[in-house]
Structures are given as C-alpha cells and as structure tokens.
Design a protein around this motif. Structure first.
Motif, PDB file in Angstrom:
ATOM      1  N   UNK A 133       0.833  -1.206   0.000  1.00 32.88           N
ATOM      2  CA  UNK A 133       0.000   0.000   0.000  1.00 32.88           C
ATOM      3  C   UNK A 133       0.863   1.250   0.000  1.00 32.88           C
ATOM      4  N   UNK A 134       0.243   2.379  -0.406  1.00 22.06           N
ATOM      5  CA  UNK A 134       0.988   3.644  -0.484  1.00 22.06           C
ATOM      6  C   UNK A 134       1.524   4.076   0.876  1.00 22.06           C
ATOM      7  N   UNK A 135       0.839   3.648   1.952  1.00 25.80           N
ATOM      8  CA  UNK A 135       1.281   4.068   3.289  1.00 25.80           C
ATOM      9  C   UNK A 135       2.087   2.976   3.996  1.00 25.80           C
ATOM     10  N   UNK A 136       2.621   2.052   3.211  1.00 27.73           N
ATOM     11  CA  UNK A 136       3.330   0.911   3.807  1.00 27.73           C
ATOM     12  C   UNK A 136       4.458   1.363   4.723  1.00 27.73           C
ATOM     13  N   UNK A 137       5.079   2.481   4.370  1.00 33.14           N
ATOM     14  CA  UNK A 137       6.235   2.916   5.183  1.00 33.14           C
ATOM     15  C   UNK A 137       5.889   4.091   6.090  1.00 33.14           C
ATOM     16  N   UNK A 138       4.602   4.481   6.110  1.00 31.11           N
ATOM     17  CA  UNK A 138       4.193   5.622   6.935  1.00 31.11           C
ATOM     18  C   UNK A 138       3.958   5.146   8.359  1.00 31.11           C
ATOM     19  N   UNK A 139       4.462   5.943   9.301  1.00 31.37           N
ATOM     20  CA  UNK A 139       4.280   5.555  10.716  1.00 31.37           C
ATOM     21  C   UNK A 139       2.911   6.022  11.205  1.00 31.37           C
ATOM     22  N   UNK A 140       2.427   5.396  12.243  1.00 30.00           N
ATOM     23  CA  UNK A 140       1.177   5.791  12.919  1.00 30.00           C
ATOM     24  C   UNK A 140      -0.063   5.772  12.032  1.00 30.00           C
ATOM     25  N   UNK A 141      -0.107   4.853  11.080  1.00 26.92           N
ATOM     26  CA  UNK A 141      -1.360   4.655  10.337  1.00 26.92           C
ATOM     27  C   UNK A 141      -1.843   3.243  10.681  1.00 26.92           C
ATOM     28  N   UNK A 142      -3.149   3.016  10.648  1.00 26.76           N
ATOM     29  CA  UNK A 142      -3.593   1.645  10.929  1.00 26.76           C
ATOM     30  C   UNK A 142      -3.043   0.682   9.873  1.00 26.76           C
ATOM     31  N   UNK A 143      -2.618  -0.463  10.336  1.00 33.31           N
ATOM     32  CA  UNK A 143      -2.122  -1.468   9.386  1.00 33.31           C
ATOM     33  C   UNK A 143      -3.180  -2.570   9.285  1.00 33.31           C
ATOM     34  N   UNK A 144      -3.834  -2.637   8.158  1.00 32.77           N
ATOM     35  CA  UNK A 144      -4.861  -3.654   7.954  1.00 32.77           C
ATOM     36  C   UNK A 144      -4.214  -5.003   7.706  1.00 32.77           C
ATOM     37  N   UNK A 145      -4.945  -6.045   8.008  1.00 32.63           N
ATOM     38  CA  UNK A 145      -4.423  -7.390   7.790  1.00 32.63           C
ATOM     39  C   UNK A 145      -5.039  -7.984   6.533  1.00 32.63           C
ATOM     40  N   UNK A 146      -4.182  -8.565   5.721  1.00 40.60           N
ATOM     41  CA  UNK A 146      -4.643  -9.090   4.432  1.00 40.60           C
ATOM     42  C   UNK A 146      -4.520 -10.608   4.394  1.00 40.60           C
ATOM     43  N   UNK A 147      -5.548 -11.238   3.877  1.00 41.40           N
ATOM     44  CA  UNK A 147      -5.491 -12.670   3.567  1.00 41.40           C
ATOM     45  C   UNK A 147      -5.673 -12.742   2.058  1.00 41.40           C
ATOM     46  N   UNK A 148      -4.668 -13.216   1.369  1.00 37.13           N
ATOM     47  CA  UNK A 148      -4.726 -13.163  -0.099  1.00 37.13           C
ATOM     48  C   UNK A 148      -4.628 -14.550  -0.722  1.00 37.13           C
ATOM     49  N   UNK A 149      -5.294 -14.705  -1.821  1.00 38.73           N
ATOM     50  CA  UNK A 149      -5.136 -15.905  -2.641  1.00 38.73           C
ATOM     51  C   UNK A 149      -5.290 -15.445  -4.093  1.00 38.73           C
TER      52      UNK A 149
END
Ligand code: VTB
Length: 314
Positions: free
Chosen positions: A72-88
């Motif tokens: 995601x675009x905010x992958x390296x941004x601090x203090x943002x919620x990190x959603x959990x992904x289950x991918x297939x």
C-alpha cells in the motif's frame, strides 16, 4: 474501517485478468506469478497500509505475497492503521491452467490483529449457511450421521435431498463412504473449497454443507466470507499429514475478530462467478464484494475498456 472497498475489487479484478491469460496453458507457475504480481501492484496503488498475514507461498511454492509483506501507499508511513490481508491471487491454479471450473482471485481484509494465522498446512472444515445456522448449531467433532440429521431437521429436507460438498481427495475416502451410506447427495469438487463454502450461503446453489480437509489459508479466507454472509464455519487445524495439530475447534469469531471485507473475481466459470471474458473492447470481469459490518453483498460486472462492447450496451 476505512473505505477501501472499490480498491479491493480492483485488486482481485487485476489478478483475475492477469491469471486469465494462462487459462488452459498448463503452466501453473506463470499463472501464479502473473496473478501475484498484478495483485501486489494494485495493492501498492491503494491509499492504505496492509500487511499480508495469510499469503501465498508455503503450500504452493509461490512468488511472494508471503506473510509479513506490507503493501500500500502508506506501507512505510508511521502511525497509520495497518490492515491485515489474507490473499489468494489464484484459488484454483490447477483449474486455471487446465481450464477447469471455479478458479477465482480472492482477498479478505481485517483490522489490525484480527486474522488468525497458522504455519500448519490444512484445516478440517465444516461450513453451512445462515438458514441452518439460525435453527441449529452443528459440531465438527460430532459423527456425520448426527450432523446430517440436524441439517435435515433444520431445513425440513429429507436426508436424500441434502447436498454435501467435499474435496475429491484420497484423504476423504472414509468420509465419502460414510456420507454415501447415510444417503446424502455429494458434490465432489477438485479444488476451490472457498467457493464451496460460500455456496452453502446461496440458496440457489443447492449445497447445504461443506465438509473436509482443505488448505489452512483458504480456511481463514472462508471465515471472512462466511462472516459477511452470516453463515457458520468450524475448523480444526491439521498438519500436512492430516493429523490434528491443535485440538481446539475454531469458529468464525476466532478466525476473524472484528469486521472484515471480502472480494473475489472469477477467473474461470464457476457456481459463484463467471470467469474473465475478453470482448472487442476489453476484458469483462465478474466479482462479489462483501462487508461483514453491514452484510452487504455486491455483485459487480466490470467492463475494462473505454466502452461497453456494442452488443452489450442498453
Ligand atoms: C483446497 C482447495 C484449494 O488446495 O484448499 C486445496 O480449496 C487443499 O489442498 O483450491 P490439497 O490440494 O493439498 O488437497 C487448493 O486446491 C489450492 O491449492
């Protein structure tokens, strides 16, 4: 949860379109690579931060989107919620490259700390739809005969009218023999037990139960779908050798805490979704998008060109 809904549909659409280039071509590796890359690219274009907790890789020897990868675009941004992904990226690589049924691209997203994960290979699963769940509770560790009796009572259908979906695998020989002696009808599927479980929630599918051992990652993704659909799922974690790895029986709220969202796009035609189709103006995709919070189910047909093909315009 932030509204990343349409973004997620675009993720599974992109993966399904990429996978569909490999339909019937016998090359599992290339199909998987194409879908995985497309999924990763799309996820990286989204205004969010998402960590893969259920990924590819272990079971299928795949190309990335492994557990731990943050996208995601905010992958390296601090203090943002990190959603959990289950991918297939492809559930059903085999039907994709042999042009079999039911292959689809799938993603489920939960809040931080919400998705169950395990390093084990398999889960034994029992899934059923909201109609049965409203009337009774089934138990994975109960004899099948008793389970079927409960289903018969809850649905008002004779045992002979009940349909059980199960993966066609040697490990299920005993269960299939037992189901046959009980007298239910059996839908033996080659792959794709996620869509087999979802089918239990869709009255038009005619499927009442999904039973048996399938992939563990697919089990968590299935839990997300069943939560949105108000169905029920019980699982037990199993080793690669199909031995019980953990005696606990997990249900939906153990596998996905809090709210989740789910998107799937068909690669090949299946009972749930049609596969990717190419027209003169571009690919057409068929997706289902669901939110657990509201219970909304959206069926989305997307025309990925500048125009609808003339034959399909109103
Ligand atoms: C199932 C099926 C998947 O893996 O989970 C299956 O739903 C289980 O593993 O589509 P085995 O193939 O080892 O039985 C898939 O087939 C995907 O790999």
């Amino acid at each position: 949860m932030i509204d990343i809904s349409l973004g997620l549909v675009r993720v599974t659409e992109a993966a399904a379109i990429a996978a569909s280039a490999w339909i019937g071509r016998g090359d599992k590796e290339s199909a998987d690579k194409a879908a995985t890359q497309a999924m990763r690219e799309r996820l990286n274009q989204m205004d969010f931060s998402g960590k893969v907790v259920i990924g590819e890789g272990k079971k299928d020897n795949s190309f990335g989107l492994y557990g731990g990868e943050v996208l995601g675009k905010f992958a390296k941004t601090k203090n943002v919620p990190v959603y959990e992904l289950a991918v297939d990226p492809i559930d059903g690589t085999r039907p994709t490259v042999t042009s079999g049924p039911e292959a689809m691209s799938v993603i489920a997203v939960g809040e931080q700390g919400s998705l169950f994960s395990t390093a084990e290979f398999y889960m034994n699963k029992l899934a059923y739809g909201p109609e049965i769940a409203r009337k009774t509770e089934l138990h994975l560790n109960e004899p099948l005969k008793q389970t079927i009796e409960r289903v018969s009572k809850a649905t008002g259908k004779a045992v002979s009218k009940i349909m059980v979906c199960i993966l066609d695998r040697p490990r299920h020989e005993k269960a299939v023999a037992e189901l046959r002696s009980i007298g239910v009808r059996i839908k033996l599927i080659q792959d794709c037990d996620i869509s087999g479980a979802i089918a239990c929630c869709l009255p038009q599918s005619g499927i009442d139960l999904l039973y048996g051992i399938g992939g563990a990652p697919e089990g968590v993704i299935t839990a997300c779908a069943m939560k949105c659909l108000r169905g029920a799922l019980q699982v037990q974690v199993m080793t690669k050798e199909c031995k019980i790895a953990d005696p606990k029986i997990y249900s939906i709220n153990d596998l996905v805490r809090g709210h989740c969202i789910f998107s799937a796009t068909g690669i090949t035609n299946g009972s749930l979704l049609r596969g990717v189709r190419f027209t003169s103006t571009g690919p057409v995709t068929y997706s289902v998008f669901m939110r657990s919070e509201s219970g909304t189910i959206r069926w989305i047909t997307a025309y990925h060109g500048n125009l609808m093909p003339p034959s399909e315009s109103a």
